[in-house]
Design a protein around this motif. Sequence first.
Motif, mmCIF file in Angstrom:
data_model
loop_
_atom_site.group_PDB
_atom_site.id
_atom_site.type_symbol
_atom_site.label_atom_id
_atom_site.label_comp_id
_atom_site.label_asym_id
_atom_site.label_seq_id
_atom_site.Cartn_x
_atom_site.Cartn_y
_atom_site.Cartn_z
ATOM 1 N N GLU A 34 0.836 -1.206 0.000
ATOM 2 C CA GLU A 34 0.000 0.000 0.000
ATOM 3 C C GLU A 34 0.872 1.258 0.000
ATOM 4 O OE1 GLU A 34 -3.960 0.574 2.300
ATOM 5 O OE2 GLU A 34 -2.371 1.198 3.686
ATOM 6 N N LYS A 35 1.896 1.256 0.830
ATOM 7 C CA LYS A 35 2.796 2.397 0.912
ATOM 8 C C LYS A 35 3.547 2.609 -0.407
ATOM 9 C CE LYS A 35 6.751 2.030 3.107
ATOM 10 N NZ LYS A 35 7.755 1.844 4.202
ATOM 11 N N TRP A 36 3.914 1.508 -1.079
ATOM 12 C CA TRP A 36 4.687 1.596 -2.317
ATOM 13 C C TRP A 36 3.828 1.908 -3.537
ATOM 14 C CZ3 TRP A 36 7.232 -3.584 -0.629
ATOM 15 C CH2 TRP A 36 8.254 -3.317 0.299
ATOM 16 N N GLY A 37 2.518 1.951 -3.382
ATOM 17 C CA GLY A 37 1.659 2.358 -4.481
ATOM 18 C C GLY A 37 1.056 1.242 -5.305
ATOM 19 N N TYR A 38 1.105 0.006 -4.826
ATOM 20 C CA TYR A 38 0.429 -1.071 -5.545
ATOM 21 C C TYR A 38 -1.081 -0.827 -5.543
ATOM 22 C CZ TYR A 38 4.632 -3.957 -5.985
ATOM 23 O OH TYR A 38 5.872 -4.443 -6.326
ATOM 24 N N ASN A 39 -1.740 -1.283 -6.602
ATOM 25 C CA ASN A 39 -3.157 -0.976 -6.811
ATOM 26 C C ASN A 39 -4.093 -1.890 -6.032
ATOM 27 O OD1 ASN A 39 -5.356 0.369 -8.100
ATOM 28 N ND2 ASN A 39 -5.552 -1.366 -9.513
ATOM 29 N N ARG A 40 -3.796 -3.185 -6.035
ATOM 30 C CA ARG A 40 -4.668 -4.148 -5.348
ATOM 31 C C ARG A 40 -3.818 -5.290 -4.793
ATOM 32 N NH1 ARG A 40 -8.884 -4.266 -8.820
ATOM 33 N NH2 ARG A 40 -7.935 -3.116 -10.541
ATOM 34 N N TYR A 41 -4.405 -6.019 -3.848
ATOM 35 C CA TYR A 41 -3.712 -7.100 -3.149
ATOM 36 C C TYR A 41 -4.663 -8.287 -3.118
ATOM 37 C CZ TYR A 41 -0.451 -9.086 0.317
ATOM 38 O OH TYR A 41 0.483 -9.861 0.979
ATOM 39 N N TRP A 42 -4.330 -9.318 -3.885
ATOM 40 C CA TRP A 42 -5.219 -10.468 -4.004
ATOM 41 C C TRP A 42 -4.618 -11.704 -3.338
ATOM 42 C CZ3 TRP A 42 -7.612 -10.890 -9.602
ATOM 43 C CH2 TRP A 42 -8.547 -9.855 -9.773
ATOM 44 N N LEU A 43 -5.506 -12.539 -2.824
ATOM 45 C CA LEU A 43 -5.135 -13.821 -2.218
ATOM 46 C C LEU A 43 -5.868 -14.938 -2.951
ATOM 47 C CD1 LEU A 43 -5.576 -11.873 0.838
ATOM 48 C CD2 LEU A 43 -3.635 -13.447 0.917
ATOM 49 N N ALA A 44 -5.251 -16.125 -2.971
ATOM 50 C CA ALA A 44 -5.753 -17.202 -3.813
ATOM 51 C C ALA A 44 -6.199 -18.405 -2.985
ATOM 52 C CB ALA A 44 -4.681 -17.635 -4.811
ATOM 53 N N GLU A 45 -7.270 -19.042 -3.451
ATOM 54 C CA GLU A 45 -7.808 -20.229 -2.787
ATOM 55 C C GLU A 45 -7.085 -21.484 -3.259
ATOM 56 O OE1 GLU A 45 -11.899 -22.936 -2.671
ATOM 57 O OE2 GLU A 45 -12.001 -20.874 -3.443
ATOM 58 N N HIS A 46 -6.415 -22.153 -2.332
ATOM 59 C CA HIS A 46 -5.842 -23.474 -2.565
ATOM 60 C C HIS A 46 -6.170 -24.330 -1.343
ATOM 61 C CE1 HIS A 46 -3.399 -20.987 -5.270
ATOM 62 N NE2 HIS A 46 -3.160 -22.085 -5.964
ATOM 63 N N HIS A 47 -6.238 -25.629 -1.563
ATOM 64 C CA HIS A 47 -6.563 -26.539 -0.462
ATOM 65 C C HIS A 47 -5.595 -27.716 -0.441
ATOM 66 C CE1 HIS A 47 -10.401 -24.483 0.273
ATOM 67 N NE2 HIS A 47 -10.511 -24.406 -1.037
ATOM 68 N N ASN A 48 -5.377 -28.240 0.764
ATOM 69 C CA ASN A 48 -4.507 -29.406 0.957
ATOM 70 C C ASN A 48 -3.100 -29.136 0.439
ATOM 71 O OD1 ASN A 48 -3.991 -32.006 1.909
ATOM 72 N ND2 ASN A 48 -4.559 -32.980 -0.022
ATOM 73 N N MET A 49 -2.649 -27.885 0.582
ATOM 74 C CA MET A 49 -1.319 -27.477 0.141
ATOM 75 C C MET A 49 -0.488 -27.072 1.355
ATOM 76 S SD MET A 49 -0.993 -27.510 -3.232
ATOM 77 C CE MET A 49 -1.953 -27.493 -4.744
ATOM 78 N N PRO A 50 0.497 -27.864 1.751
ATOM 79 C CA PRO A 50 1.285 -27.547 2.948
ATOM 80 C C PRO A 50 2.054 -26.234 2.861
ATOM 81 C CG PRO A 50 1.625 -29.836 2.285
ATOM 82 C CD PRO A 50 0.877 -29.176 1.178
ATOM 83 N N GLY A 51 2.204 -25.682 1.651
ATOM 84 C CA GLY A 51 2.969 -24.457 1.499
ATOM 85 C C GLY A 51 2.132 -23.209 1.291
ATOM 86 N N ILE A 52 0.792 -23.334 1.363
ATOM 87 C CA ILE A 52 -0.088 -22.194 1.080
ATOM 88 C C ILE A 52 -1.116 -22.076 2.195
ATOM 89 C CG2 ILE A 52 -1.768 -21.225 -0.533
ATOM 90 C CD1 ILE A 52 -0.293 -22.675 -2.773
ATOM 91 N N ALA A 53 -1.188 -20.897 2.820
ATOM 92 C CA ALA A 53 -2.033 -20.720 4.004
ATOM 93 C C ALA A 53 -3.381 -20.076 3.714
ATOM 94 C CB ALA A 53 -1.292 -19.873 5.045
ATOM 95 N N SER A 54 -3.656 -19.712 2.450
ATOM 96 C CA SER A 54 -4.843 -18.897 2.153
ATOM 97 C C SER A 54 -6.059 -19.715 1.747
ATOM 98 C CB SER A 54 -4.508 -17.884 1.050
ATOM 99 O OG SER A 54 -3.943 -18.524 -0.085
ATOM 100 N N SER A 55 -6.246 -20.892 2.354
ATOM 101 C CA SER A 55 -7.377 -21.746 1.980
ATOM 102 C C SER A 55 -8.715 -21.093 2.316
ATOM 103 C CB SER A 55 -7.263 -23.113 2.665
ATOM 104 O OG SER A 55 -7.150 -22.970 4.066
ATOM 105 N N ALA A 56 -8.833 -20.471 3.490
ATOM 106 C CA ALA A 56 -10.055 -19.743 3.874
ATOM 107 C C ALA A 56 -9.911 -18.311 3.359
ATOM 108 C CB ALA A 56 -10.252 -19.785 5.381
ATOM 109 N N THR A 57 -10.029 -18.175 2.050
ATOM 110 C CA THR A 57 -9.590 -16.954 1.361
ATOM 111 C C THR A 57 -10.319 -15.711 1.850
ATOM 112 O OG1 THR A 57 -9.265 -18.428 -0.527
ATOM 113 C CG2 THR A 57 -9.010 -16.068 -0.913
#
Length: 327
Positions: A34-57
Amino acid sequence: MSIKYSVLDLSPITTGGTPTDSFRNTADLARQAEKWGYNRYWLAEHHNMPGIASSATAVVIGHVAASTKTIRVGSGGIMLPNHSPLVIAEQFGTLESLFPGRIDLGLGRAPGTDQVTMRALRRDSRSDGHDFPDQLAELRAYFQPGNKPVRAIPGEGLNIPIWLLGSSGFSAQLAGQLGLPFSFASHFSPNNTLPALSLYRRYFQPSDVLDKPYAMLGVNIIAADTDEEAQRLATSMQQQFLNLIRNKPAPLHPPVDNMDELWTEYEKATLQQQIGSSIIGSPETVKRKLSAFIHETEADEIMVNAQIYDHEARLHSFEIVADLQHS
């Protein structure tokens, strides 16, 4: 280079780390973005992935929106066939009510997981993605006011931008026909990028949402002070994709000095097909390659993905890319 840049965050779980660490790092990166001026911040739905925490998106989107003030926050994406359209309308209606004017709803039709986990999510096999247009129409109807037997509250009457996401031509054509913005996954489907964009632009019909096509492209960008350091940082991403093609998903590993000790020539070639468009290097290298990519694709917006093991190095990478916007 004067187009908008955004962030795709898979909220990576690193070797030795926990989801709590991941969410703390996600909030920190979002504040910096936000400080650096990026426009949007998106998170992605993945499941049963030990390396991705955004399952409950939707939950993580709320965490990020509460941690920031102005940046748009959304899903890149919600895998609609995994869910009831009514539930998604209520979830994103709630998010938009809590954070007015800041929420995006990006939708995909893939499961975001393996077949066994997909069945655990959906409880039946009737929704395999082929009815995605019908699900999308149902979801969009919940946001429209009017007399309906079932209403999404919160949700009804809210203006939440809906994006279609894709890694092939199906959603590109559908987004064009409906006059919706389109986001393409160049970061793992580079060979389909130009054909999908061509379909989207060819089928585009002006709508109440857009009068002309708007395409955002996901790109792996790993930047560091030198080409050599960036190449080393990128080995974490390469190991992650290597584990996926071996059907052994794992947390994000630390970088290594030599990937040739880990992959076969066949695996290396397979990964090249998936992540061959990744932009890796020093600020000068990234600027040159990113300029060429934007020129070739005529992208309207770039969404940056950076799977980097060390959080401070990841922050530095995103800062380097942000500086390119203003240089």
